[in-house]
Each structure stands twice: as structure tokens, then as C-alpha cells.
Scaffold this motif. Structure first.
Motif, PDB file in Angstrom:
ATOM      1  N   UNK A 222       0.817  -1.215   0.000  1.00  0.00           N
ATOM      2  CA  UNK A 222       0.000   0.000   0.000  1.00  0.00           C
ATOM      3  C   UNK A 222       0.852   1.267   0.000  1.00  0.00           C
ATOM      4  N   UNK A 223       1.963   1.266   0.734  1.00  0.00           N
ATOM      5  CA  UNK A 223       2.845   2.436   0.698  1.00  0.00           C
ATOM      6  C   UNK A 223       3.406   2.647  -0.712  1.00  0.00           C
ATOM      7  N   UNK A 224       3.639   1.558  -1.427  1.00  0.00           N
ATOM      8  CA  UNK A 224       4.185   1.672  -2.783  1.00  0.00           C
ATOM      9  C   UNK A 224       3.115   2.085  -3.781  1.00  0.00           C
ATOM     10  N   UNK A 225       1.886   1.636  -3.583  1.00  0.00           N
ATOM     11  CA  UNK A 225       0.776   2.128  -4.410  1.00  0.00           C
ATOM     12  C   UNK A 225       0.669   3.646  -4.257  1.00  0.00           C
ATOM     13  N   UNK A 226       0.822   4.127  -3.027  1.00  0.00           N
ATOM     14  CA  UNK A 226       0.752   5.568  -2.779  1.00  0.00           C
ATOM     15  C   UNK A 226       1.815   6.328  -3.545  1.00  0.00           C
ATOM     16  N   UNK A 227       2.901   5.664  -3.884  1.00  0.00           N
ATOM     17  CA  UNK A 227       4.013   6.301  -4.585  1.00  0.00           C
ATOM     18  C   UNK A 227       3.999   6.017  -6.079  1.00  0.00           C
ATOM     19  N   UNK A 228       2.986   5.291  -6.569  1.00  0.00           N
ATOM     20  CA  UNK A 228       2.815   5.141  -8.008  1.00  0.00           C
ATOM     21  C   UNK A 228       3.021   3.757  -8.584  1.00  0.00           C
ATOM     22  N   UNK A 229       3.137   2.732  -7.735  1.00  0.00           N
ATOM     23  CA  UNK A 229       3.356   1.364  -8.220  1.00  0.00           C
ATOM     24  C   UNK A 229       2.018   0.674  -8.470  1.00  0.00           C
ATOM     25  N   UNK A 230       1.981  -0.153  -9.537  1.00  0.00           N
ATOM     26  CA  UNK A 230       0.758  -0.857  -9.924  1.00  0.00           C
ATOM     27  C   UNK A 230       0.793  -2.360  -9.685  1.00  0.00           C
ATOM     28  N   UNK A 231       1.975  -2.953  -9.727  1.00  0.00           N
ATOM     29  CA  UNK A 231       2.079  -4.410  -9.835  1.00  0.00           C
ATOM     30  C   UNK A 231       3.153  -4.917  -8.878  1.00  0.00           C
ATOM     31  N   UNK A 232       2.873  -6.056  -8.240  1.00  0.00           N
ATOM     32  CA  UNK A 232       3.791  -6.612  -7.243  1.00  0.00           C
ATOM     33  C   UNK A 232       3.878  -8.132  -7.380  1.00  0.00           C
ATOM     34  N   UNK A 313      -7.681  -1.409  -2.438  1.00  0.00           N
ATOM     35  CA  UNK A 313      -6.922  -0.251  -2.894  1.00  0.00           C
ATOM     36  C   UNK A 313      -7.487   0.297  -4.198  1.00  0.00           C
ATOM     37  N   UNK A 314      -7.796  -0.600  -5.132  1.00  0.00           N
ATOM     38  CA  UNK A 314      -8.354  -0.153  -6.412  1.00  0.00           C
ATOM     39  C   UNK A 314      -9.685   0.572  -6.205  1.00  0.00           C
ATOM     40  N   UNK A 315     -10.531  -0.011  -5.347  1.00  0.00           N
ATOM     41  CA  UNK A 315     -11.832   0.608  -5.090  1.00  0.00           C
ATOM     42  C   UNK A 315     -11.668   1.960  -4.404  1.00  0.00           C
ATOM     43  N   UNK A 316     -10.734   2.052  -3.467  1.00  0.00           N
ATOM     44  CA  UNK A 316     -10.507   3.317  -2.761  1.00  0.00           C
ATOM     45  C   UNK A 316      -9.986   4.392  -3.704  1.00  0.00           C
ATOM     46  N   UNK A 317      -9.104   4.008  -4.631  1.00  0.00           N
ATOM     47  CA  UNK A 317      -8.589   4.962  -5.618  1.00  0.00           C
ATOM     48  C   UNK A 317      -9.739   5.489  -6.485  1.00  0.00           C
ATOM     49  N   UNK A 318     -10.617   4.595  -6.905  1.00  0.00           N
ATOM     50  CA  UNK A 318     -11.751   5.017  -7.739  1.00  0.00           C
ATOM     51  C   UNK A 318     -12.679   5.978  -6.995  1.00  0.00           C
ATOM     52  N   UNK A 319     -12.787   5.796  -5.673  1.00  0.00           N
ATOM     53  CA  UNK A 319     -13.631   6.693  -4.860  1.00  0.00           C
ATOM     54  C   UNK A 319     -12.902   7.969  -4.467  1.00  0.00           C
ATOM     55  N   UNK A 320     -11.582   8.034  -4.745  1.00  0.00           N
ATOM     56  CA  UNK A 320     -10.786   9.173  -4.301  1.00  0.00           C
ATOM     57  C   UNK A 320     -10.501   9.139  -2.818  1.00  0.00           C
ATOM     58  N   UNK A 321     -10.448   7.927  -2.235  1.00  0.00           N
ATOM     59  CA  UNK A 321     -10.292   7.787  -0.787  1.00  0.00           C
ATOM     60  C   UNK A 321      -9.099   6.906  -0.411  1.00  0.00           C
ATOM     61  N   UNK A 322      -8.079   6.873  -1.254  1.00  0.00           N
ATOM     62  CA  UNK A 322      -6.974   5.962  -0.970  1.00  0.00           C
ATOM     63  C   UNK A 322      -6.222   6.339   0.297  1.00  0.00           C
ATOM     64  N   UNK A 323      -6.024   7.620   0.537  1.00  0.00           N
ATOM     65  CA  UNK A 323      -5.284   8.031   1.738  1.00  0.00           C
ATOM     66  C   UNK A 323      -5.983   7.527   2.997  1.00  0.00           C
ATOM     67  N   UNK A 324      -7.302   7.612   3.023  1.00  0.00           N
ATOM     68  CA  UNK A 324      -8.057   7.142   4.183  1.00  0.00           C
ATOM     69  C   UNK A 324      -7.972   5.625   4.298  1.00  0.00           C
ATOM     70  N   UNK A 325      -7.986   4.939   3.165  1.00  0.00           N
ATOM     71  CA  UNK A 325      -7.870   3.477   3.154  1.00  0.00           C
ATOM     72  C   UNK A 325      -6.513   3.040   3.712  1.00  0.00           C
ATOM     73  N   UNK A 326      -5.461   3.698   3.263  1.00  0.00           N
ATOM     74  CA  UNK A 326      -4.121   3.391   3.757  1.00  0.00           C
ATOM     75  C   UNK A 326      -4.030   3.646   5.263  1.00  0.00           C
ATOM     76  N   UNK A 327      -4.558   4.757   5.710  1.00  0.00           N
ATOM     77  CA  UNK A 327      -4.495   5.082   7.135  1.00  0.00           C
ATOM     78  C   UNK A 327      -5.250   4.061   7.971  1.00  0.00           C
ATOM     79  N   UNK A 328      -6.400   3.615   7.482  1.00  0.00           N
ATOM     80  CA  UNK A 328      -7.192   2.617   8.203  1.00  0.00           C
ATOM     81  C   UNK A 328      -6.432   1.296   8.328  1.00  0.00           C
ATOM     82  N   UNK A 329      -5.827   0.851   7.234  1.00  0.00           N
ATOM     83  CA  UNK A 329      -5.071  -0.404   7.268  1.00  0.00           C
ATOM     84  C   UNK A 329      -3.880  -0.293   8.212  1.00  0.00           C
ATOM     85  N   UNK A 330      -3.201   0.824   8.175  1.00  0.00           N
ATOM     86  CA  UNK A 330      -2.029   0.997   9.030  1.00  0.00           C
ATOM     87  C   UNK A 330      -2.404   0.991  10.511  1.00  0.00           C
ATOM     88  N   UNK A 331      -3.545   1.570  10.834  1.00  0.00           N
ATOM     89  CA  UNK A 331      -3.993   1.517  12.229  1.00  0.00           C
ATOM     90  C   UNK A 331      -4.211   0.070  12.664  1.00  0.00           C
TER      91      UNK A 331
END
Length: 339
Positions: A222-232, A313-331
Motif C-alpha cells: 500500500x505504501x508503494x501504491x501511494x508512490x505510483x506502483x501498480x504491480x507486485x 486499494x483499487x476501489x478506494x482509488x476510484x472513490x478518491x479515498x486511498x489516503x483514508x484506506x491506507x491510514x485505516x489499514x495501518x492503524x
């Protein structure tokens, strides 16, 4: 991408892999060239025909084996020469031969042969390997004959932003269908990996996939998605599963621990996988009794969990809510703020 180094995701059938939500899997050029041999794979219908997988397959080029077999190799401009880990036979791998093997394997994505160096290393050594990787990428591109096989270049340059930027820009000027960030997740701190990924991604084409090789933990994805990565890809979900560790939104669970002995709960009540149809106590019993079903079930669970993270992550990006998704997972994972 679940890792199927030897044309199998360890312990699982193709149907079980598909049921985890996986869309794409990975195979390894070096290992398959040794056993059963790329010509044998070709005669068996390529990796798709041999395994029964009807989705995309990516094959690594053998570059990581040049790194991991460092004690017994010799790198020249022409080729990498090293010994088989199976029988000691001398193997000479050129960029052209790597592409030839991958074309025989019939993968959908072929990675270029690159030169990976262990870190930390002297800057001159890192630069030499990076520049060789660019030249080898061009040779791979020139050697390719299959129009139905995408070619991905690999950005090298160690932990040096200037070298990474140079490599990314030169490779981006070439006609590749995708780009990978390689040479990371080899022992450096996660913060260093994030720093290099953040510096590299802006130099790569926005309209082509970006692949971070060999990564990693759920937080790293998820941290790498935030920085622009698509595939792992990573062996972590299956390797840890075979050793009794399950990933969850609340952190990892170690099923060899006595705390699970009489626990009737599933790993995760919301998870649809086969493992979560059983109790934690049963799973612990399987590992303590050394029953093969335990590693199989936890491998299935971990792959399902990784796919679920990426779907979210894909769904959160489509909703424009990826930052909140990442924060929730990290908690849930107990992770501190990213570096």
C-alpha cells in the motif's frame, strides 16, 4: 502476482490460486530453463498449457539469480556465467538467451535481463551495473521476436536517486510495454525502498504499468501504491503461510503458538477463503501435527488476503479515498506514519 517459480504456486492447484482472486502469476526463467527445460515447457504447450492457468503470466529474466548466486558467477558485458544450483553445470546467460527462453515459455510478459548488485555497494559498482542493465535492456528488445509477449524494462541504480533517475529516463525513451523497479527489498530499510520508489515513479510513463519486484509485506504494497506502483510479486504470503503465519487486518497470527489451541474463531470472519472455514484451534493442530493441509490452507488465506488488500486499494482509488484506506489499514496493523 502469486509467485510460481517452478510453474506452480507451492502446494496449491491452479483452481485454488484462481479462487484467491489472483489475476496474474509469475514464473522464473532460470529455474524453468534448468528444470524441466524451456523446450520441454514449449512442447507441453508453454506455461499456460502446462499449468492450466488461463490468465496472464509474467516471467522473471534470471537477473535475480545473478544476484542471489553471486558467489559463483562472473559478469561480463556479453553475459552472466554461473553454476547451476542443482548440479553445478556452468550456465551462460545472455540477454538474447534470456528472451529466447521466455519466448519458449510463452509468458505474456517477459522481463529484460538486468544486473543486480548487493547493497550497500560502492557507487561506481552500482553505476556500472545500472548502465549495463540499460544496454542489456536494449539487447533484449532487439532480440525479441514475439509480438504477443510484452517486454518490461527494469530500473536499477541501488539507493542512489541520481542513478535511478538516469536509468528510468533512458529506459522510458525505449519502446517497452511496462517498467519495473528492481534491486530493492534486498535488505535495505523500508524507508529507503519508499524513498527510491517515490523518486523513480515520476520518471516513468504514466500510461504504462509500474512493477515493484519482490515486494513485500502488506504495508509495503500500500505504501508503494501511494508512490505510483501498480504491480507486485512476492513469496511472502505463501512462504509465511507454509511456516504457520497468517496475515490479517489486525496484524499477523502465528499458528504454532499455544494461544490458538482452543480458539473456535476463524482467522477472519469476513474472509471467504477455505482456511477461514476452519477454527484457529484446528489450524494450530495441523501445524503441530505436521499435516500438509496446514501450510496449504494458510497459503490460500494469505494469497486471498493480499488480493483483498489490492482490491480494496483499487476501489478506494476510484472513490478518491486511498489516503483514508491506507491510514485505516495501518492503524489495524499497528504501523506508524510512513517515512
Amino acid at each position: 502476482m502469486p509467485v510460481g517459480t517452478q510453474a506452480t504456486v507451492k502446494g496449491l492447484t491452479i483452481d485454488q490460486v484462481r479462487a484467491t482472486g489472483a489475476h496474474m502469476i509469475l514464473g522464473n526463467t532460470y529455474h524453468l530453463a534448468l528444470r524441466p527445460g524451456h523446450e520441454t515447457v514449449r512442447k507441453l504447450g508453454g506455461l499456460h498449457g502446462m499449468t492450466g492457468w488461463d490468465g496472464p503470466i509474467l516471467t522473471d529474466s534470471g537477473g535475480f539469480q545473478i544476484f542471489s548466486l553471486d558467489a559463483i558467477n562472473d559478469i561480463s558485458e556479453e553475459a552472466a556465467t554461473f553454476r547451476s544450483h542443482l548440479d553445478g553445470a556452468v550456465i551462460r546467460l545472455t540477454p538474447e538467451h534470456s528472451i529466447e527462453i521466455q519466448e519458449s515459455l510463452g509468458s505474456d510478459v517477459a522481463m529484460v535481463l538486468d544486473h543486480v548488485v548487493a547493497l550497500p555497494a560502492e557507487r561506481d559498482l552500482v553505476q556500472d551495473a545500472m548502465e549495463r542493465s540499460i544496454r542489456w535492456a536494449g539487447r533484449c528488445l532487439n532480440a525479441a521476436t514475439r509480438e504477443d509477449q510484452a517486454k518490461f524494462a527494469i530500473v536499477q541504480g541501488g539507493l542512489d536517486v541520481e542513478l535511478r533517475t538516469q536509468c528510468a529516463r533512458e529506459l522510458a525513451s525505449m519502446d517497452f510495454q511496462g517498467y519495473a523497479v528492481g534491486g530493492l527489498s534486498v535488505g535495505e530499510a523500508p524507508s529507503e525502498m519508499y524513498r527510491i520508489t517515490a523518486a523513480t515513479c515520476p520518471e516513468l510513463p504514466e500510461d504504462k504499468p509500474r512493477y515493484l519486484m519482490g515486494v513485500g509485506r502488506p504495508i509495503d504494497l500500500l505504501e508503494s501504491v501511494a508512490r505510483g506502483i501498480d504491480l507486485f510479486d512476492c513469496v511472502m504470503p505463501t512462504r509465511n503461510g507454509r511456516n504457520g503465519l497468517a496475515f490479517t487486518d489486525g496484524g499477523s497470527l502465528k499458528f504454532k503458538n499455544a494461544i490458538h489451541r482452543e480458539d473456535n474463531r476463524p482467522i477472519d470472519e469476513t474472509c471467504p477463503c477455505l482456511a477461514c472455514k476452519h477454527s484457529r484451534g484446528y489450524l494450530r493442530h495441523l501445524f503441530n501435527a505436521k499435516e500438509m493441509l496446514g501450510p496449504i490452507l494458510l497459503s490460500i488465506h494469505n494469497l486471498t488476503y493480499y488480493q483483498t488488500i489490492m482490491q480494496g486499494a483499487r476501489a478506494a482509488i476510484e472513490r478518491g479515498e486511498f489516503d483514508a484506506y491506507l491510514a485505516e489499514k495501518k492503524r489495524g496493523w499497528g504501523e506508524v506514519a510512513s517515512a
